[in-house]
Design a protein around this motif. Sequence first.
Motif, PDB file in Angstrom:
ATOM      1  N   UNK A   1       0.773  -1.388   0.024  1.00  0.00           N
ATOM      2  CA  UNK A   1       0.115  -0.042  -0.111  1.00  0.00           C
ATOM      3  C   UNK A   1       0.788   1.226  -0.112  1.00  0.00           C
ATOM      4  N   UNK A   2       0.165   2.279  -0.704  1.00  0.00           N
ATOM      5  CA  UNK A   2       0.888   3.689  -0.540  1.00  0.00           C
ATOM      6  C   UNK A   2       1.869   4.065  -1.753  1.00  0.00           C
ATOM      7  N   UNK A   3       2.279   3.310  -2.481  1.00  0.00           N
ATOM      8  CA  UNK A   3       3.098   3.732  -3.578  1.00  0.00           C
ATOM      9  C   UNK A   3       2.391   4.742  -4.531  1.00  0.00           C
ATOM     10  N   UNK A   4       3.220   5.379  -5.424  1.00  0.00           N
ATOM     11  CA  UNK A   4       2.609   6.312  -6.325  1.00  0.00           C
ATOM     12  C   UNK A   4       1.932   5.332  -7.310  1.00  0.00           C
ATOM     13  N   UNK A   5       0.667   5.704  -7.684  1.00  0.00           N
ATOM     14  CA  UNK A   5       0.066   5.079  -8.811  1.00  0.00           C
ATOM     15  C   UNK A   5      -1.027   5.965  -9.581  1.00  0.00           C
TER      16      UNK A   5
ATOM     17  N   UNK B   1     -11.196   8.380   6.214  1.00  0.00           N
ATOM     18  CA  UNK B   1     -11.151   9.181   5.093  1.00  0.00           C
ATOM     19  C   UNK B   1     -12.248   9.024   4.098  1.00  0.00           C
ATOM     20  N   UNK B   2     -13.370   9.931   3.951  1.00  0.00           N
ATOM     21  CA  UNK B   2     -14.422   9.736   3.200  1.00  0.00           C
ATOM     22  C   UNK B   2     -14.051   9.809   1.697  1.00  0.00           C
ATOM     23  N   UNK B   3     -14.617   8.843   0.838  1.00  0.00           N
ATOM     24  CA  UNK B   3     -14.557   9.088  -0.555  1.00  0.00           C
ATOM     25  C   UNK B   3     -15.096  10.615  -1.101  1.00  0.00           C
ATOM     26  N   UNK B   4     -14.579  11.376  -1.858  1.00  0.00           N
ATOM     27  CA  UNK B   4     -15.031  12.507  -2.240  1.00  0.00           C
ATOM     28  C   UNK B   4     -16.210  12.410  -3.143  1.00  0.00           C
TER      29      UNK B   4
ATOM     30  N   UNK C   1      -2.339   3.821   8.110  1.00  0.00           N
ATOM     31  CA  UNK C   1      -3.455   2.779   8.225  1.00  0.00           C
ATOM     32  C   UNK C   1      -3.953   2.956   6.762  1.00  0.00           C
ATOM     33  N   UNK C   2      -3.461   3.396   5.633  1.00  0.00           N
ATOM     34  CA  UNK C   2      -4.124   3.294   4.484  1.00  0.00           C
ATOM     35  C   UNK C   2      -4.020   1.981   3.914  1.00  0.00           C
ATOM     36  N   UNK C   3      -5.231   1.307   3.230  1.00  0.00           N
ATOM     37  CA  UNK C   3      -5.235   0.193   2.613  1.00  0.00           C
ATOM     38  C   UNK C   3      -6.350   0.529   1.225  1.00  0.00           C
ATOM     39  N   UNK C   4      -6.133  -0.504   0.455  1.00  0.00           N
ATOM     40  CA  UNK C   4      -6.693  -0.371  -0.768  1.00  0.00           C
ATOM     41  C   UNK C   4      -8.219  -0.170  -0.687  1.00  0.00           C
ATOM     42  N   UNK C   5      -8.795   0.737  -1.310  1.00  0.00           N
ATOM     43  CA  UNK C   5      -9.975   1.209  -1.287  1.00  0.00           C
ATOM     44  C   UNK C   5     -10.950   0.814  -2.452  1.00  0.00           C
TER      45      UNK C   5
END
Length: 300
Positions: A53-57, A68-71, A132-136
């Motif tokens: 998780x977390x790499x530039x994509x 974090x809410x999805x915009x 705490x970021x994970x694929x969403x």
Amino acid sequence: MRRWQSVLSENNENKLKRVIHEQQFGHALDYLMETVRQGIRLSKSRVEDYKAAGCSRIGGDPDLPADVEWPVDSKGTPMTFLAQLRLRELIDDDEASRLPANGALYFFIGIDEPAYDIEHKVLYLQEEQLQAAQRRHAPEVTALEDAFTGYQVSARSTLEPPNYGYVDYEQVEDDEHDYEHYEELCFELTGYSSIDLATMFGYPGTQHGDCEYEAALKLLTGEKYNYSETEALKQITRHLNGDSDRAQQEIRDTLLLLALDSDDDVGFCWWDAGELQFFIRKEDLLAGNFDRTYCSLYSS
């Protein structure tokens, strides 16, 4: 009026002089020294497998913390995810140093019509939030209703000369050099590659060279651009209580935060294979404030 320019680092200044000499563009030395910008290009590395998780994509799904809410756009429709950029993975030079040293930027978009003042969202998450970021996965239906293929991207520092919409042809052409020769010089400076997906802090793609006027006008006054640089400058000057010098500086300091190309592999197609562009005021960039940005689209 001269657009914003970055001050070249010593290494980049030496590189620019060397390439100008090698390409025999000495007649345009002063002009190029004044107008070439330090930029960052992002190139496809490999299809994303989401193992880390977390790499530039670019494309695919974002990595977001659960809180974090999805915009969403003004109608409550989830925006479409475009890119996440891990700032520590970007080039560590004078250009990247204007970005926060850590954290990540996330780019989302609403409906890409009309081509100006497109609804969008740029999120900036600090490094501690990313732990705490994970694929969403995207909501079932997002604004563009498209599924883009995710690619990990790598960054490189570039020198970005004025493109066809911004270049002063009289400065770069002479009896021995036409625009094709100038393009060869540009390719040498940018290290152009067919796997390039995006550019930061360079020149936006356009035929008219007025993108900063459009973005600055909207960001400062909230007004719509009517395709007159003169009128836009007058409006900004009025907004700044008649300070024309500051108005011109604001236009020079309107920066291309990110330009995303159309790309078949990812699935991006901005109208007729155009370019999606995000702009930010230099003042906001230096303050780490990404809540006030402008998004537009260029297509031939």
